[in-house]
Design a protein around this motif. Structure first.
Motif, PDB file in Angstrom:
ATOM      1  N   HIS A  98      12.458 -24.188  -8.809  1.00  0.00           N
ATOM      2  CA  HIS A  98      11.662 -25.337  -8.375  1.00  0.00           C
ATOM      3  C   HIS A  98      12.391 -26.662  -8.574  1.00  0.00           C
ATOM      4  O   HIS A  98      12.282 -27.571  -7.736  1.00  0.00           O
ATOM      5  N   HIS A  99      13.172 -26.792  -9.651  1.00  0.00           N
ATOM      6  CA  HIS A  99      13.849 -28.073  -9.874  1.00  0.00           C
ATOM      7  C   HIS A  99      14.988 -28.286  -8.880  1.00  0.00           C
ATOM      8  O   HIS A  99      15.343 -29.423  -8.584  1.00  0.00           O
ATOM      9  N   ASP A 100      15.576 -27.198  -8.353  1.00  0.00           N
ATOM     10  CA  ASP A 100      16.584 -27.354  -7.304  1.00  0.00           C
ATOM     11  C   ASP A 100      15.937 -27.815  -6.007  1.00  0.00           C
ATOM     12  O   ASP A 100      16.473 -28.689  -5.306  1.00  0.00           O
ATOM     13  N   LEU A 101      14.799 -27.253  -5.664  1.00  0.00           N
ATOM     14  CA  LEU A 101      14.078 -27.670  -4.457  1.00  0.00           C
ATOM     15  C   LEU A 101      13.716 -29.147  -4.538  1.00  0.00           C
ATOM     16  O   LEU A 101      13.801 -29.878  -3.543  1.00  0.00           O
ATOM     17  N   ALA A 102      13.335 -29.602  -5.722  1.00  0.00           N
ATOM     18  CA  ALA A 102      12.932 -31.006  -5.887  1.00  0.00           C
ATOM     19  C   ALA A 102      14.098 -31.969  -5.726  1.00  0.00           C
ATOM     20  O   ALA A 102      13.888 -33.182  -5.583  1.00  0.00           O
ATOM     21  N   ARG A 103      15.345 -31.479  -5.734  1.00  0.00           N
ATOM     22  CA  ARG A 103      16.512 -32.343  -5.537  1.00  0.00           C
ATOM     23  C   ARG A 103      16.768 -32.667  -4.078  1.00  0.00           C
ATOM     24  O   ARG A 103      17.565 -33.539  -3.762  1.00  0.00           O
ATOM     25  N   MET A 104      16.138 -31.937  -3.160  1.00  0.00           N
ATOM     26  CA  MET A 104      16.447 -32.112  -1.744  1.00  0.00           C
ATOM     27  C   MET A 104      15.885 -33.420  -1.196  1.00  0.00           C
ATOM     28  O   MET A 104      14.882 -33.937  -1.702  1.00  0.00           O
ATOM     29  N   ASP A 105      16.510 -33.944  -0.168  1.00  0.00           N
ATOM     30  CA  ASP A 105      16.105 -35.219   0.417  1.00  0.00           C
ATOM     31  C   ASP A 105      14.833 -35.052   1.243  1.00  0.00           C
ATOM     32  O   ASP A 105      14.664 -34.031   1.930  1.00  0.00           O
ATOM     33  N   PRO A 106      13.953 -36.046   1.249  1.00  0.00           N
ATOM     34  CA  PRO A 106      12.811 -36.017   2.162  1.00  0.00           C
ATOM     35  C   PRO A 106      13.288 -35.916   3.609  1.00  0.00           C
ATOM     36  O   PRO A 106      14.230 -36.605   4.006  1.00  0.00           O
ATOM     37  N   GLY A 107      12.646 -35.033   4.380  1.00  0.00           N
ATOM     38  CA  GLY A 107      13.035 -34.840   5.773  1.00  0.00           C
ATOM     39  C   GLY A 107      14.086 -33.779   5.985  1.00  0.00           C
ATOM     40  O   GLY A 107      14.356 -33.405   7.134  1.00  0.00           O
ATOM     41  N   SER A 108      14.696 -33.285   4.912  1.00  0.00           N
ATOM     42  CA  SER A 108      15.660 -32.188   5.051  1.00  0.00           C
ATOM     43  C   SER A 108      14.909 -30.858   5.148  1.00  0.00           C
ATOM     44  O   SER A 108      13.687 -30.810   5.032  1.00  0.00           O
ATOM     45  N   SER A 109      15.650 -29.777   5.351  1.00  0.00           N
ATOM     46  CA  SER A 109      15.028 -28.468   5.553  1.00  0.00           C
ATOM     47  C   SER A 109      15.683 -27.424   4.666  1.00  0.00           C
ATOM     48  O   SER A 109      16.878 -27.509   4.357  1.00  0.00           O
ATOM     49  N   LEU A 110      14.892 -26.433   4.278  1.00  0.00           N
ATOM     50  CA  LEU A 110      15.351 -25.306   3.477  1.00  0.00           C
ATOM     51  C   LEU A 110      14.990 -24.020   4.188  1.00  0.00           C
ATOM     52  O   LEU A 110      13.830 -23.806   4.552  1.00  0.00           O
ATOM     53  N   LEU A 111      15.976 -23.156   4.414  1.00  0.00           N
ATOM     54  CA  LEU A 111      15.776 -21.841   5.017  1.00  0.00           C
ATOM     55  C   LEU A 111      16.027 -20.791   3.945  1.00  0.00           C
ATOM     56  O   LEU A 111      17.144 -20.660   3.443  1.00  0.00           O
TER      57      LEU A 111
END
Length: 465
Positions: A98-111
């Protein structure tokens, strides 16, 4: 809309792509999952397409792909801290911590394999962060694609049934002999006739008035001889679904890995069996993952496999099959997870299932997303793959291909992900131009406001509906 979110980003192609490594996470608590989503060949294809690709340091080491192999095809090697920010798209096999996901930029995407029914917090964090979460397991063919091989196999089975003297197949005990990877269509056709029993045997059973036996080799020959015009007519008659099978999956390898594990465990716990040929096996279901298990049973020479269809998984009929089996393999996906009746119940332990029986659940789940095997509430893990209750050995490994098909599964996933990114779906061009088979897999993030169909899927998945 979240502060810092740039709506224009939603319309841009994915040019900066990160390939993340596996670490401890809610799905990988013991760190045993160490596969990577893309091989160096997959990364090379993205680089050739014009993408800037970063690979997390050590991401491929667990499957034999060193950092140097990725650097050689044009990837940049980055640390875990640097991998998630600044990317248009992050690709990862299993969901990130979860803490890695929270590092992503707003508007980016995760597959990734999002599994939001089992882990709804992941969707909540993605939504709060403004990250578009694309569930690999929900990406579908659009429209459904049906191969000539499948149609030929199904037609051959139909022809064979039509020659039988019994007009009603439901009165028959049907047996296939031998083995064929081309017989999936025939097996499904036979199962859907709701026969009294359906078996795969190494040797033909004694003849009887209500017993029908055919070799897979005979069906393969019949399928090969069908004229192309008949196959074309069958294709025209087939009512295509809006969405077909999963685009990113490793179901056959999952079935093979689970069956291989179950056979080895059954022999270890029941030395009197001696050889795989003597393991009486029951397989629940007849879909892709079950067919993988049937493939592995045939490769090991298991002489007798009962295929339990919808007809034979109702009580009390199923109790007879469970009691007679040394190995039970579940490949049946419940139509309504979490609310379905169980095929194997708590009461079956110590009663219907004999001590020493091995139960392998290829479907798995968790407390909020149950399979048809009631005693298995949570998935097990490769480092501790089974539990024992009332003398029954129960296994539902999250990541079955890790037990024997790691490299094969990585190559398969990489080819499929690359195809979704660059070929049929062209996801690398961005979510704004993605086809419905991808958009329905968006389960969190700002893209939901633009795709009502995805909103419905996301809410249903998150709430377990």
């Amino acid at each position: 809309m979240r502060a810092g979110f740039d709506p224009a980003r939603m319309r841009r192609p994915f040019r900066s792509i990160g390939i993340a490594a596996e670490h401890e996470s809610p799905e990988n608590p013991d760190g045993s999952e160490d596969r990577v989503a893309l091989t160096p060949g997959g990364v090379a294809a993205l680089v050739a397409h014009g993408c800037r690709v970063s690979v997390e340091r050590g991401a491929g080491a667990g499957t034999g792909y060193p950092d140097a192999a990725y650097a050689a095809v044009g990837a940049r090697i980055e640390s875990r801290d640097a991998l998630y920010p600044g990317k248009d798209l992050v690709v990862k096999l299993k969901g990130p911590a979860h803490h890695d996901l929270a590092r992503m930029d707003p508007g980016s995407s995760l597959l990734c394999m999002a599994h939001v029914r089992s882990l709804p917090q992941r969707a909540a964090i993605a939504g709060e962060r403004g990250v578009n979460l694309i569930a690999m397991e929900l990406v579908r063919e659009c429209p459904e694609f049906v191969s000539d091989e499948f149609l030929r196999s199904r037609l051959a089975a139909r022809r064979w049934f039509a020659r039988l003297p019994v007009a009603d197949p439901s009165r028959l005990s049907v047996a296939f002999t031998g083995h064929s990877l081309r017989a999936f269509g025939a097996l499904q056709y036979a199962a859907r006739t709701r026969p009294r029993s359906l078996r795969i045997l190494q040797a033909p059973p004694p003849p009887g008035p209500d017993t029908a036996t055919v070799g897979f080799a005979e069906l393969d020959d019949m399928a090969a001889q069908l004229p192309a015009e008949e196959v074309d007519r069958e294709r025209a008659r087939h009512r295509l679904q809006a969405y077909g099978r999963r685009r990113i999956e490793c179901l056959h390898e999952t079935g093979r890995a689970g069956a291989r594990f179950g056979i080895a465990l059954a022999l270890r716990q029941n030395p009197a069996l001696g050889t795989p040929a003597r393991i009486h096996t029951a397989v629940l279901g007849y879909g892709n993952v079950a067919f993988g298990a049937l493939d592995e049973c045939a490769r090991h020479g298991v002489a007798h496999v009962e295929i339990l269809t919808k007809r034979t998984t109702t009580r009390p009929d199923v109790c007879h099959h469970l009691h007679a089996s040394d190995l039970v393999i579940n490949g049946a996906e419940p139509a309504d997870r979490g609310r379905t009746g169980y095929v194997i119940t708590e009461a079956d332990l110590g009663g219907v299932l004999r001590p020493g029986t091995v139960v392998v659940d290829l479907v798995g789940g968790c407390a909020t997303n149950r399979s048809v095997v009631e005693p298995l509430v949570e998935c097990t893990h490769p480092g501790d793959p089974y539990v024992v209750r009332e003398g029954v050995f129960l296994a539902a490994v999250w990541g079955w291909p890790l037990l024997g098909f790691k490299r094969e599964s990585v190559e398969r996933y990489s080819d499929q992900i690359t195809a979704v990114l660059l070929h049929e779906e062209r996801l690398a061009d961005g979510l704004a131009t993605a086809p419905p088979g991808v958009l329905r897999a968006v389960v969190a993030g700002p893209m939901l406001s633009l795709t009502p169909s995805s909103q419905q899927v996301a809410l249903s998945a998150t709430l377990g509906g």
